[in-house]
Motif scaffolding. Structure first.
Motif, PDB file in Angstrom:
ATOM      1  N   VAL A 214       0.847  -1.193   0.000  1.00 51.91           N
ATOM      2  CA  VAL A 214       0.000   0.000   0.000  1.00 51.91           C
ATOM      3  C   VAL A 214       0.882   1.242   0.000  1.00 51.91           C
ATOM      4  CG1 VAL A 214      -1.816   1.250   1.236  1.00 51.91           C
ATOM      5  CG2 VAL A 214      -1.790  -1.254   1.267  1.00 51.91           C
TER       6      VAL A 214
ATOM      7  N   ALA B 117      -3.840   2.200  -4.331  1.00 57.40           N
ATOM      8  CA  ALA B 117      -3.612   2.153  -2.883  1.00 57.40           C
ATOM      9  C   ALA B 117      -4.902   1.829  -2.140  1.00 57.40           C
ATOM     10  CB  ALA B 117      -3.032   3.480  -2.395  1.00 57.40           C
TER      11      ALA B 117
ATOM     12  N   PHE C 289      -5.724  -1.529  -0.039  1.00 61.59           N
ATOM     13  CA  PHE C 289      -6.185  -1.385   1.348  1.00 61.59           C
ATOM     14  C   PHE C 289      -7.422  -2.240   1.607  1.00 61.59           C
ATOM     15  CE2 PHE C 289      -8.942   0.678   4.466  1.00 61.59           C
ATOM     16  CZ  PHE C 289      -8.092   0.879   5.537  1.00 61.59           C
TER      17      PHE C 289
END
Length: 667
Positions: free
Chosen positions: A411, A423, A427
């Motif tokens: 990430v 990202a 996540f």
């Protein structure tokens, strides 16, 4: 070496070549005791605490630290998104800030949840619920604040000392004009009354609709706020700012005095994360988790002792809660007044008292030798080697979120490349299992529908809920994903790029030892002899304090491997002037970071980098090998060989990595 996910980011490179042995740690909670060493070199554990190995017995219903981490270190200056000249859009505290089960009691909290469902489903007129009577004014204030934060559509009314709740008609009217999550956020903004703050609704290109929103806000809250429309990137939005005269009333001398109160104490916790303990104490005291300061975060699966300071709470008021805290696995001692908060990193290190159980050799060789004698020989050789030579100062697997399907460093790489969409999707990558959290994550990745995913996400998952709320409000494109990251506190955002840089550092030290050996080489970095040691994670220690080893110094053996530093990537560090400098360039370029500035301006992230010693050396090391059975928790027997280890480590060094060097395996 263990080949599971926990070993992925910690290379199998050691400084000593002894054989080691097998064993396990943390079989029992008292097998792993961590005691903070304060800045003056004293153990924070009290004499009385030393005689009691267990802090208290927790109830076992503990949330994970990730659910509370987003509430720590949050501040407007770090985390806020500046909105024109109208001040600051304040990030709202996570729902984990207020535990209604603690504040109201579990039965009343469940009754309130049922009341809310009845309101939402049946909408009966003028329905009210009594939350009970609260004689203490601090407790009443806490109830009002917690209920309104958790349920912004409710009004809380005091008919002293009773508190009653009902639906707020103003909320009902606003929720018909704007999205429901915007109405909730706006009412939390109004209730917080943060000086100089503002709140911005989502883009709205319908002028007639904007006019209706302006009229409602001015009619119902005109004495408190002022509104204006502004254009940003071709879209029009409404921003609301607290009026100067709408700020909270002037504080009394007594209230100002309370704001300046700082109370220090020693916290002993058992089977709790530091931030989890803070969240519970904050809820019970009616303050924010950010009102607590500490020098460092301690393990969960351990008994730990650490210093803390809380502001706005007197020693007397804190002492009244001690018995309540003990029920949740926390014991407070040395409660006293101090003049200032603690600073993160203000400690010398930690003392560890560990027990390794079920000891056995790696192989069955030397079958003719008595097992105890052989283990005694293996342990002595391993411990003496590490006492003399130290261990490779790797970041431990917890730095990377061990056990997750997508680790935190991946990430962090996406954030450093400013690929906000990737990202976010990393996540929300689910783990194995079909629990509600993973169902919500899968639903988001499959549908891109943040609103539906938010409805599926458990209330306890505050980080995920904060991001989903922002994604629902701003969309799932690059700008919306950037807003989602901004919804998290700065300390949480920066954790991910730090994890990536830590992974690079781990790989760098393994490459350095493998290709350049265990001697100091020309071009290596060391700290200047007149420089002071700086704490690694504060970013202190400028390049001016770093010395590059010369050819003459290499030949003369002027430095030892223990003095060699390797940089953690950042925008202020210098790199080694030998093959390692080239390695760093190629390593970063391989993942698209050749020209990385280690700044993500859109997320207010800046990574200056730092210098971390290649080796760490334990101090005050002692050990004892034991044989035979003994009593355990709940009458369980502890059999076989066990090893007790006692040692000190500098701050930011990992006991599990020290054990790894001793045992030559992941314990």
């Amino acid at each position: 070496m263990k080949q599971g996910s926990e070993a992925v980011n910690v290379p199998a490179c050691f400084i000593s070549n002894h054989e080691g042995f097998l064993g396990s740690i943390k079989n029992f909670i008292e097998d792993f005791v961590v005691t903070e060493i304060d800045i003056d070199g004293h153990l924070v554990k009290t004499e009385a605490a030393t005689q009691t190995p267990s802090c208290a017995s927790g109830d076992g219903n503990n949330k994970t630290s990730a659910e509370f981490l987003e509430n720590s270190h949050s501040s407007v200056s770090q985390d806020a998104d500046v909105s024109m000249e109208w001040g600051v859009d304040v990030p709202l505290p996570g729902l984990g800030s207020f535990d209604l089960g603690v504040i109201l009691g579990q039965s009343v909290s469940e009754e309130l949840e049922h009341f809310v469902l009845t309101l939402r489903d049946e909408k009966p007129p003028e329905l009210e619920l009594s939350l009970g009577s609260f004689a203490d004014k601090h407790q009443r204030a806490n109830v009002h604040r917690a209920v309104r934060h958790r349920f912004p559509f409710l009004m809380t009314v005091t008919i002293q000392p009773e508190i009653r709740v009902r639906e707020d008609p103003d909320y009902r009217e606003l929720s018909q004009l704007v999205k429901e999550d915007e109405a909730e956020d706006f009412f939390r903004f109004i209730d917080a009354k943060v000086r100089g703050s503002s709140y911005t609704f989502g883009p709205d290109d319908n002028k007639e609709h904007r006019t209706a929103v302006h009229h409602f806000l001015n009619r119902r809250f005109g004495k408190l706020v002022e509104t204006k429309s502004f254009i940003d990137q071709g879209r029009t939005s409404i921003s609301v700012r607290l009026r100067e005269r709408g700020r909270p009333k002037k504080r009394t001398a007594e209230e100002r005095k309370e704001e300046e109160v700082y109370t220090a104490f020693t916290l002993c916790k058992e089977n709790l994360e530091t931030l989890e303990a803070i969240s519970y104490m904050a809820a019970a005291l009616g303050i924010l988790p950010s009102d607590f300061t500490y020098a460092g975060i301690k393990d969960k699966r351990a008994i730990t002792y650490q210093s803390m300071v809380v502001k706005k709470v007197s020693p007397q008021r804190l002492a009244e809660k001690i018995a309540e805290f003990e029920k949740r696995g926390m014991r407070l001692s040395q409660v006293r007044s101090v003049s200032e908060p603690l600073r993160l990193g203000r400690l010398q290190g930690n003392h560890f008292d560990l027990v390794v159980r079920d000891l056995r050799p790696h192989t069955d060789a030397h079958s003719g030798v008595d097992k105890h004698t052989r283990l005694a020989s293996l342990v002595k050789e391993a411990v003496e080697n590490v006492k003399a030579r130290g261990f490779v100062n790797y970041y431990g697997p917890q730095r990377f979120g061990s056990g997750q399907s997508v680790e935190s460093d991946r990430v962090g790489l996406a954030l450093l490349k400013e690929d906000m969409v990737s990202a976010v999707r990393l996540f929300f990558t689910p783990e194995e299992g079909d629990d509600p959290q993973n169902q919500a994550k899968r639903h988001f990745l499959q549908t891109d529908n943040a609103k539906e995913s938010l409805a599926l996400m458990p209330l306890s998952k505050a980080r995920e809920r904060l991001m989903l709320r922002a994604l629902n409000r701003y969309g799932t494109g690059p700008d919306g994903c950037a807003q989602a990251w901004l919804s998290l506190p700065h300390s949480m955002r920066v954790f991910y790029p730090h994890a990536y840089c830590s992974r690079v550092w781990n790989e760098a030290v393994a490459h350095r030892l493998t290709t350049m050996g265990h001697s100091v080489r020309q071009g290596d970095l060391v700290r200047k002899r007149d420089g002071q040691n700086k704490t690694e994670d504060t970013g202190e220690g400028s390049a001016a304090q770093i010395h590059v080893v010369t050819h003459q110094e290499e030949q003369a053996g002027a430095y030892t491997l223990e003095q060699v530093l390797l940089p953690m990537p950042g925008n202020t560090v210098k790199y080694p002037e030998n093959a390692m400098g080239t390695w760093y360039q190629e390593r970063l370029a391989r993942e698209g970071l050749r020209d990385c500035r280690f700044r993500v301006s859109s997320l207010k992230l800046n990574l200056p980098g730092c210098y971390r010693p290649l080796l760490a050396v334990p101090h005050n090391f002692s050990y004892q090998l034991q044989t035979g059975a003994g009593g355990g928790d709940g009458g369980r027997l502890r059999t076989g060989e066990s090893l007790t280890l006692n040692f000190d480590l500098d701050s930011s060094c990992y006991a599990t990595i020290c054990l790894r060097e001793i045992m030559k395996t992941d314990p």
